[in-house]
Design a protein around this motif. Structure first.
Motif, short mmCIF file in Angstrom:
data_model
loop_
_atom_site.label_atom_id
_atom_site.label_comp_id
_atom_site.label_asym_id
_atom_site.label_seq_id
_atom_site.Cartn_x
_atom_site.Cartn_y
_atom_site.Cartn_z
N ARG A 153 59.28 1.68 -53.08
CA ARG A 153 59.55 2.13 -51.71
C ARG A 153 60.88 1.58 -51.17
O ARG A 153 61.65 2.30 -50.54
CB ARG A 153 58.40 1.69 -50.78
CG ARG A 153 58.64 2.12 -49.34
CD ARG A 153 57.44 1.95 -48.47
NE ARG A 153 57.76 2.36 -47.10
CZ ARG A 153 56.97 2.20 -46.06
NH1 ARG A 153 55.78 1.66 -46.22
NH2 ARG A 153 57.36 2.59 -44.87
N ARG A 190 65.04 9.84 -49.12
CA ARG A 190 63.70 9.43 -48.64
C ARG A 190 63.76 7.98 -48.13
O ARG A 190 63.28 7.68 -47.04
CB ARG A 190 62.71 9.56 -49.81
CG ARG A 190 61.26 9.30 -49.52
CD ARG A 190 60.83 7.86 -49.71
NE ARG A 190 61.15 7.32 -51.04
CZ ARG A 190 61.37 6.03 -51.27
NH1 ARG A 190 61.35 5.14 -50.29
NH2 ARG A 190 61.68 5.61 -52.48
N TRP A 191 64.38 7.10 -48.92
CA TRP A 191 64.50 5.70 -48.51
C TRP A 191 65.32 5.56 -47.22
O TRP A 191 64.94 4.83 -46.30
CB TRP A 191 65.14 4.90 -49.65
CG TRP A 191 65.70 3.57 -49.22
CD1 TRP A 191 65.00 2.40 -49.07
CD2 TRP A 191 67.05 3.28 -48.85
NE1 TRP A 191 65.84 1.41 -48.63
CE2 TRP A 191 67.10 1.92 -48.49
CE3 TRP A 191 68.23 4.03 -48.80
CZ2 TRP A 191 68.28 1.30 -48.08
CZ3 TRP A 191 69.40 3.42 -48.39
CH2 TRP A 191 69.42 2.08 -48.04
N ASP A 194 63.37 6.57 -44.28
CA ASP A 194 62.34 5.56 -44.06
C ASP A 194 62.93 4.34 -43.31
O ASP A 194 62.44 3.96 -42.24
CB ASP A 194 61.78 5.15 -45.44
CG ASP A 194 60.57 4.24 -45.36
OD1 ASP A 194 60.11 3.94 -44.25
OD2 ASP A 194 60.09 3.82 -46.44
#
Ligand SMILES: N[C@@H](CCC(=O)N[C@@H](CS)C(=O)NCC(=O)O)C(=O)O
Length: 203
Positions: A153, A190-191, A194
């Motif tokens: 993640r 995506r990271w 986030d």
């Protein structure tokens, strides 16, 4: 203590995000880089390197270097841990933080500093060829980071850390450096979404 901050510049932003993650508030004074206030005698007496951020401590010493400042606050306020927990995780966070600094933040900064007209009085001399030489380095490292982020993640594992802060401010710095994010780096995107959605990212 007093923190000398520098508005939208990436290094002071690293420290502001770190403090926001910790929930720490520090008396802060803005140094206007645009009007070269960091080069005036008053600020040069605080940090002879004429760079922000700088943290003036009550005992008189001045800490500069964003990561040194962050480490000081980590030691004072260990929770949440942003430099990892335990020998291996701490070394792992250190490795990724440093990789992001050396292979992403610095090359993006070289592009910005050596091409942007607003930097001509701060980067003397500007060397456009050095900016151009760094552009492919940025792209190569982003591709590597994208592959890495396909396995976890956050940059250094399953926990948000100072490596994510350095990474996010470096990616955001690509915009004023006029470096476009490649379309196909989906793990990186995506990271970035986030970490940018955290309240601290607005600091
Ligand atoms: N290695 C230092 C870099 C500090 C730095 O370069 N700060 C920039 C703003 S992001 C600055 O003060 N630039 C002023 C100049 O180049 O004259 C750190 O990590 O804090």
């Amino acid at each position: 203590m007093q923190l000398y901050d520098g508005g939208r510049a990436p290094n002071p932003r690293r420290v502001r995000i770190f403090l926001a993650e910790k929930g720490i508030s520090v008396p802060t004074e803005q140094v206007d880089l645009g009007s070269l206030k960091h080069k005036a005698a008053e600020f040069a007496a605080i940090n002879p390197l004429q760079r922000v951020p700088a943290l003036v401590l009550d005992e008189g010493r001045v800490l500069s270097e964003s990561i040194a400042i962050c480490r000081y606050f980590e030691a004072l306020h260990p929770e949440p841990a942003l430099f990892g927990r335990g020998p291996l995780e701490e070394a792992w966070v250190e490795m990724w933080q440093r990789r992001l600094e050396l292979h992403l933040l610095f090359p993006v900064a070289h592009v910005f500093r050596n091409l942007h007209p607003a930097m001509k009085e701060m980067e003397v001399p500007q060397v456009p060829a050095w900016a151009e030489a760094n552009k492919p380095r940025v792209m190569d490292f982003l591709a590597l980071l994208d592959r890495e982020l396909g396995t976890r993640r956050y940059v250094a594992g399953e926990h948000y850390s100072v490596a994510d802060i350095t990474g996010m401010i470096a990616v955001d710095f690509m915009k004023p450096a006029k470096l476009a994010m490649p379309e196909d780096l989906n793990n990186l995107k995506r990271w970035h979404e986030d970490v940018s959605s955290r309240p601290s990212a607005k600091a």
